[in-house]
Write a protein that holds these residues in place. Sequence first.
Motif, PDB file in Angstrom:
ATOM      1  N   TYR A 190     -25.534  47.170 -29.685  1.00 55.26           N
ATOM      2  CA  TYR A 190     -25.756  45.837 -28.862  1.00 55.26           C
ATOM      3  C   TYR A 190     -27.274  45.336 -29.177  1.00 55.26           C
ATOM      4  N   SER A 198     -21.525  42.525 -24.449  1.00 57.28           N
ATOM      5  CA  SER A 198     -20.410  43.176 -23.682  1.00 57.28           C
ATOM      6  C   SER A 198     -19.118  42.050 -23.480  1.00 57.28           C
ATOM      7  N   ARG A 199     -19.465  40.772 -23.451  1.00 54.88           N
ATOM      8  CA  ARG A 199     -18.726  39.723 -23.210  1.00 54.88           C
ATOM      9  C   ARG A 199     -18.014  39.957 -21.811  1.00 54.88           C
ATOM     10  N   SER A 211     -19.231  38.471 -19.170  1.00 51.22           N
ATOM     11  CA  SER A 211     -19.712  37.467 -18.274  1.00 51.22           C
ATOM     12  C   SER A 211     -18.725  36.636 -17.441  1.00 51.22           C
ATOM     13  N   ARG A 256     -29.206  39.812 -13.897  1.00 48.78           N
ATOM     14  CA  ARG A 256     -27.969  38.953 -13.331  1.00 48.78           C
ATOM     15  C   ARG A 256     -28.491  38.834 -11.877  1.00 48.78           C
ATOM     16  N   ASP A 278     -18.050  31.173 -18.222  1.00 44.49           N
ATOM     17  CA  ASP A 278     -18.749  32.074 -17.049  1.00 44.49           C
ATOM     18  C   ASP A 278     -19.707  31.458 -16.390  1.00 44.49           C
ATOM     19  N   GLU A 287     -22.165  30.534 -14.025  1.00 40.10           N
ATOM     20  CA  GLU A 287     -22.646  31.396 -12.699  1.00 40.10           C
ATOM     21  C   GLU A 287     -23.981  30.553 -12.292  1.00 40.10           C
TER      22      GLU A 287
END
Length: 510
Positions: free
Chosen positions: A209, A224-225, A227, A278, A372, A374
């Motif tokens: 990562y 991670s994908r 989102s 986040r 994604d 946000e």
Amino acid sequence: MAIDVVWFKRDLRTRDHAPLLSSSLSGRPVLCLFMLEEERFKLNDTSPIHINWELDCAIELSKNLKKIGLEMHFHVGNAEEIFDEINKIYGIERLLSHEETGNSWSYERDKKISKWCDSNNIIWQEYPNNGVVRRLKNRDFWKKERDSRMRIPLNEPPLFSNCVLFKGNIPRMEDLGFANSVLTDWPKPGEEAAMERLNEFLDRDSKRYSQSISSPILSIKHGSRLSPYFTAGALSMRRVVQKTNEKINFIKMNKTAIEGHSSWIRSLSSFRRRLAWRCHFIQKLEMGPDLDLVAQNPMIEKNMDRVLHIDRFEKWANGNTGWPFFDACMRQLNTTGWINFRMRAMMMSCASYNLWLPWRETGEHLARLFLDYEPGIHWSQVGMQSGTTGINTIRAYSMTKQGKDHDPNGEYIRKWVPELSMVPTDYIHEPWKMPEKIQKSIMCQIGKDYPEPILNEIESRKEGIKKSYSARKGDDVKKISQRILKKHGSRSKPRKRASSKSTTTQKKLF
Ligand SMILES: Cc1cc2nc3c(=O)[nH]c(=O)nc-3n(C[C@H](O)[C@H](O)[C@H](O)COP(=O)(O)OP(=O)(O)OC[C@H]3O[C@@H](n4cnc5c(N)ncnc54)[C@H](O)[C@@H]3O)c2cc1C
């Protein structure tokens, strides 16, 4: 008997779902509701891919709800009118949902629904979502509260025996006037798919990562994908945090048998920090709900006086700037709906410093492209990367350097910018330097088959940085910046950087 309505918003899951858990204890009939609100379709930060993704996740959720004895009611229209209709037919005792920290439109919509509930004697019970704390005055105790929420035990879906049946149809994209998404790489929707991706990432892809997330090529596999799943609420934040902690502990306990255990732990710790970011950024929107409308430091924005130059905007938006690495990234995003953090930052930096375009229009464009999207993360990042907060360092990326670092042989460029597929590696990052003779021999004439650079990259970047620093001068600007820092600034101590190698121009304001 009056009913409970569980309103699914961006929390499309059955696990770790406090409103579902609460309704399972009430004994009342339960109506599960998912609405597609037509007003939202017209917003500048909404695009059909968002609607399509939510709908796909809601359809998957409806299958999981059936397993626990519930049915999802799908409605299209205006929220207040839909609630009115349900109330007339069944009589609503309680409306249950998670707190939503969305854009200014959803904030206003929730205020209207709250009034509607009051005037109809309906209790609207909202439950905290993720690590976002409502009605917080400042950030002094935020981290402690967030961390304690992350420790709450996980819940499996409760079972129900009293459900309000759904007799309508599940809407389809074409019924809403949209075509189905044409994005490639459409993730598998829903809660089960989200858990599958989480496991795959923790057990395998996270090993690399840290080394991979800055690269648009490697991050596709080793990021991670998650989102899009977070955005739809297909996974709870505390589930991801707890599973990551379990994995870290497992590696620590078995380190003698695990090759590369220390770098794997470092990678997972770095991932865990991003999970906290986040929550941190969404908290920022929670405490300043007009982040998508007003610059965080309006004085800086005024001093900058950026202009919406249509030709520049369109070339930027379509990946036709004549800067190959940038164009490749923008075209990847346009085609797949996802790109990694570093390249998102570079896109805003290109728009804001090289092209001197205003943050709101470029931010809205990116919002429409991100599957994604946000609002809390997005508008905070747009503010930071466009230099309009006054509390962050100015980060103006050199696109050519990013290209040379992450795509030295130009394979990524050739994939996404096929016009350049025959360009020799020596010229792939700066094809305008290619001699006429080569251009002719490979049938790629710069200015005809692929655009000349929109501007001189080095000069335009320098000019943008200079204007940005001068826009930050003055006591009025600094006073506002200090207020922002006090209200929103992270209370964590800054981490020491492992290396001082920087690809950006940085200078501390304070
Ligand atoms: C201009 C700009 C706009 C952005 N807009 C969005 C957006 O609309 N939605 C969105 O989810 N992310 C956004 N990001 C942050 C980041 O780019 C994405 O979260 C990340 O690329 C998603 O891929 P991943 O799930 O593989 O991330 P990973 O690296 O695997 O990280 C795991 C999770 O941590 C969170 N995360 C990661 N990086 C950040 C960050 N810098 N700030 C806050 N949270 C983070 C995300 O929820 C992400 O899914 C934006 C960044 C920039 C620079």
